[in-house]
Design an enzyme around this catalytic site. Structure first.
Site, short mmCIF file in Angstrom:
data_model
loop_
_atom_site.label_atom_id
_atom_site.label_comp_id
_atom_site.label_asym_id
_atom_site.label_seq_id
_atom_site.Cartn_x
_atom_site.Cartn_y
_atom_site.Cartn_z
N ASP A 1 0.77 -0.86 0.16
CA ASP A 1 0.29 0.08 -0.30
C ASP A 1 0.54 1.48 0.07
O ASP A 1 1.78 1.21 0.30
CB ASP A 1 -0.75 0.06 1.23
CG ASP A 1 -1.46 1.68 1.53
OD1 ASP A 1 -2.15 1.64 0.56
OD2 ASP A 1 -1.59 2.00 2.81
N ASP B 1 -0.63 5.16 1.16
CA ASP B 1 -0.49 6.02 2.54
C ASP B 1 -1.18 4.94 3.50
O ASP B 1 -1.38 4.41 3.62
CB ASP B 1 -2.04 6.11 1.98
CG ASP B 1 -2.44 7.50 0.75
OD1 ASP B 1 -1.25 7.79 0.62
OD2 ASP B 1 -3.09 7.40 -0.06
N ASP C 1 -2.07 -0.30 5.92
CA ASP C 1 -2.08 -0.36 7.02
C ASP C 1 -4.14 -0.09 7.49
O ASP C 1 -4.22 -0.19 8.58
CB ASP C 1 -1.83 1.43 7.59
CG ASP C 1 -2.30 2.04 6.93
OD1 ASP C 1 -2.79 1.69 5.43
OD2 ASP C 1 -2.42 3.06 6.48
#
Ligand SMILES: [Mg+2]
Length: 149
Positions: A9, A11, A115
């Site tokens: 990922d 961000d 996250d």
């Protein structure tokens, strides 16, 4: 032997989202206070997370590695800026390995480093979710140790 596949990922994992805030005018931050994702060109202002670039490079040596990120539907510049960010910070090692999708579960592979575990298909990913910023994987060092790179 075939390499295992890792999706990573952006961000909050490769990219430090909040690092853009000091570079923006206070009026813009106020105007978009409830939807900072939609600030035009915000994704071009962000810095890498600590150890993210080095870790990506190490993982990419051992695994078939892709960037798997979601870009805001209401912010077209984000789609453009995420490509430029990857080119600037990861260059040839990530060449044509950027996937932008709200349906991460459609990507097939062994690992997803993310996250979020509850959105954009991360909750339905078939492989193993390495939950970045969880107690177990609270930084890149822990992730690299786990992936043995
Ligand atoms: Mg994220």
């Amino acid at each position: 032997m075939n390499k295992k596949t890792v999706f990573i990922d952006m961000d909050g994992v490769l990219v430090d989202f909040v690092s853009a805030f000091p570079k923006l005018e206070p009026e813009i931050l106020e105007q978009y206070k409830d939807n900072k994702d939609d600030i035009p060109h915000i994704f071009g202002l962000m810095e890498p997370m600590p150890d993210a670039i080095e870790s990506y490079n190490r993982i990419a040596e051992k695994y078939d590695t892709y960037i798997l990120s979601t870009a805001p539907w209401e912010n077209p510049s984000a789609w453009h800026d995420k490509l430029l960010w990857v080119k600037k910070h990861l260059g040839t090692v990530a060449f044509k390995r950027l996937i932008l999708s709200h349906n991460k579960h459609l990507c097939k592979g062994e690992y997803l480093i993310d996250d979020r575990h509850d959105k954009n298909g991360a909750d339905r990913f078939d492989g193993e979710l390495i939950h970045f910023k969880s107690e177990r994987f609270n930084d890149w060092k822990k992730v690299c140790e786990y992936l043995q790179v």
